[in-house]
Design a protein around this motif. Structure first.
Motif, PDB file in Angstrom:
ATOM      1  N   ARG A 116      -7.337  24.909  18.462  1.00 39.87           N
ATOM      2  CA  ARG A 116      -7.307  24.491  19.871  1.00 39.87           C
ATOM      3  C   ARG A 116      -7.719  25.624  20.817  1.00 39.87           C
ATOM      4  O   ARG A 116      -7.131  25.815  21.876  1.00 39.87           O
ATOM      5  CB  ARG A 116      -5.930  23.955  20.245  1.00 39.87           C
ATOM      6  N   THR A 120      -3.627  27.570  24.783  1.00 40.40           N
ATOM      7  CA  THR A 120      -2.291  27.226  25.294  1.00 40.40           C
ATOM      8  C   THR A 120      -1.237  27.574  24.249  1.00 40.40           C
ATOM      9  O   THR A 120      -0.550  26.698  23.718  1.00 40.40           O
ATOM     10  CB  THR A 120      -2.217  25.727  25.644  1.00 40.40           C
ATOM     11  N   ASP A 122       1.553  28.915  24.681  1.00 37.85           N
ATOM     12  CA  ASP A 122       2.931  28.676  25.102  1.00 37.85           C
ATOM     13  C   ASP A 122       3.392  27.267  24.753  1.00 37.85           C
ATOM     14  O   ASP A 122       4.593  26.965  24.803  1.00 37.85           O
ATOM     15  CB  ASP A 122       3.081  28.923  26.609  1.00 37.85           C
ATOM     16  N   ASP A 123       2.452  26.404  24.385  1.00 36.75           N
ATOM     17  CA  ASP A 123       2.783  25.065  23.905  1.00 36.75           C
ATOM     18  C   ASP A 123       3.044  25.136  22.404  1.00 36.75           C
ATOM     19  O   ASP A 123       2.226  25.651  21.645  1.00 36.75           O
ATOM     20  CB  ASP A 123       1.629  24.101  24.205  1.00 36.75           C
ATOM     21  N   GLU A 124       4.186  24.598  21.987  1.00 35.72           N
ATOM     22  CA  GLU A 124       4.593  24.732  20.588  1.00 35.72           C
ATOM     23  C   GLU A 124       3.613  24.068  19.633  1.00 35.72           C
ATOM     24  O   GLU A 124       3.324  24.595  18.553  1.00 35.72           O
ATOM     25  CB  GLU A 124       5.998  24.153  20.389  1.00 35.72           C
ATOM     26  N   ASP A 125       3.087  22.920  20.006  1.00 34.54           N
ATOM     27  CA  ASP A 125       2.140  22.223  19.130  1.00 34.54           C
ATOM     28  C   ASP A 125       0.846  23.023  18.981  1.00 34.54           C
ATOM     29  O   ASP A 125       0.280  23.135  17.883  1.00 34.54           O
ATOM     30  CB  ASP A 125       1.830  20.833  19.681  1.00 34.54           C
ATOM     31  N   SER A 126       0.388  23.577  20.100  1.00 35.26           N
ATOM     32  CA  SER A 126      -0.844  24.369  20.044  1.00 35.26           C
ATOM     33  C   SER A 126      -0.645  25.639  19.219  1.00 35.26           C
ATOM     34  O   SER A 126      -1.523  26.020  18.434  1.00 35.26           O
ATOM     35  CB  SER A 126      -1.296  24.738  21.458  1.00 35.26           C
ATOM     36  N   TYR A 127       0.488  26.271  19.410  1.00 34.07           N
ATOM     37  CA  TYR A 127       0.766  27.487  18.638  1.00 34.07           C
ATOM     38  C   TYR A 127       0.893  27.173  17.154  1.00 34.07           C
ATOM     39  O   TYR A 127       0.392  27.927  16.303  1.00 34.07           O
ATOM     40  CB  TYR A 127       2.039  28.155  19.141  1.00 34.07           C
ATOM     41  N   GLU A 185       3.400  35.344  27.603  1.00 34.70           N
ATOM     42  CA  GLU A 185       3.825  34.676  26.367  1.00 34.70           C
ATOM     43  C   GLU A 185       2.630  34.368  25.478  1.00 34.70           C
ATOM     44  O   GLU A 185       2.682  34.547  24.254  1.00 34.70           O
ATOM     45  CB  GLU A 185       4.574  33.380  26.703  1.00 34.70           C
ATOM     46  N   ASN A 186       1.542  33.897  26.093  1.00 39.56           N
ATOM     47  CA  ASN A 186       0.325  33.639  25.319  1.00 39.56           C
ATOM     48  C   ASN A 186      -0.183  34.910  24.650  1.00 39.56           C
ATOM     49  O   ASN A 186      -0.604  34.896  23.489  1.00 39.56           O
ATOM     50  CB  ASN A 186      -0.764  33.075  26.230  1.00 39.56           C
TER      51      ASN A 186
END
Length: 287
Positions: A116, A120, A122-127, A185-186
């Motif tokens: 992705r 992003t 900081d988004d759990e799904d993206s991480y 965070e990112n």
């Protein structure tokens, strides 16, 4: 029926030289076509074919001289060699393995495409998607390492693994450089993902053959991975302050300047830091 060169006699030698050449020509023409699909899909078979071709090319250099005494008076007085076939088999082996390398590069890039764009984190799904993509890349490298070790010569093996690791690092660097906004965070999570590649990527180079196992392989990684130092500098930038970035830039004479252009460093600063006077002053110093 064809006789092996070791059994050539004086009477049939003149008539047998050319069938021997024809056999090598047929071998070079038939094997790549007959096994084309398998050579593309199976990295182990591609490595074996590469070695076989180079092995044959090596022996073709001296095959004519080795059996010159059995070729009869007519050919014995001339230069009867198979040297013209040497570049043919070298090319066959090299082209086959390079094609396999392109397949592996494509798979690495496809896996990283599921990250992705690292935008992003900081988004759990993206991480989780990015973490999974990096893990898949490392798994592919380690799997290839196990397959190719013991088949490829050490120098060819290290160049191949270095090229593939370099492909992955270059793709990650390119994706991060395109980011327009990187929160703290990112940045931390991007650093964590990069650290995984730094920690586990070089493991693809070991274990080497017995005579190579004591070599400090991590020190030699930059030799085979051109983007290694750039990747390490990017990691430092992700965790650095403005002053630390300027120190590493060092008026375009520092290690950061050796790996990145002024525009790339400016884009990273804009993405990592808020628009303040300190940031504007730092940008003005990146020339």
């Amino acid at each position: 029926m064809f006789q092996a060169p070791g059994s050539l006699g004086q009477k049939g030698s003149n008539a047998t030289l050319y069938p021997v050449q024809d056999i090598f020509y047929m071998l070079g023409a038939v094997v790549p076509m007959y096994h084309k699909e398998k050579l593309q899909k199976l990295p182990q078979l591609a490595a074996i074919h590469h070695n076989n071709c180079l092995y044959i090319a090596h022996h073709l250099l001296t095959l004519g001289h080795q059996f010159q005494g059995r070729l009869g008076a007519l050919l014995c007085d001339r230069t009867a060699t198979f040297v013209d076939l040497v570049p043919v088999f070298r090319r066959l082996g090299t082209e086959c393995f390079l094609a396999q390398m392109q397949v592996q590069k494509g798979e690495l890039l496809e896996r990283l495409s599921s990250a992705r764009d690292f935008s992003t984190m900081d988004d759990e799904d993206s991480y989780a998607a990015a973490n999974r993509a990096v893990r898949q890349v490392l798994h592919q490298l380690k799997r290839l390492g196990k397959i190719w070790q013991g088949i490829l010569p050490v120098n060819v093996y290290c160049r191949a693994m270095g090229t593939l690791l370099n492909t992955a690092l270059a793709e990650v660097v390119a994706r991060i450089l395109t980011l327009e906004d990187i929160s703290a965070e990112n940045a931390d999570r991007l650093y964590t993902l990069c650290q995984m590649l730094v920690d586990e990527g070089p493991e693809a180079f070991v274990p080497l053959h017995a005579e190579e196992q004591n070599r400090p392989f991590r020190e030699e990684v930059p030799v085979y991975v051109p983007k290694w130092m750039m990747f390490r500098e990017l990691m430092l930038v992700l965790q650095a302050s403005l002053q630390e970035i300027l120190d590493r830039w060092a008026d375009s004479k520092g290690p950061l300047a050796a790996e990145f252009s002024p525009s790339e460093v400016k884009n990273l600063i804009r993405a990592l830091f808020q628009n303040t006077e300190r940031r504007a002053a730092a940008l003005a110093k990146i020339k």
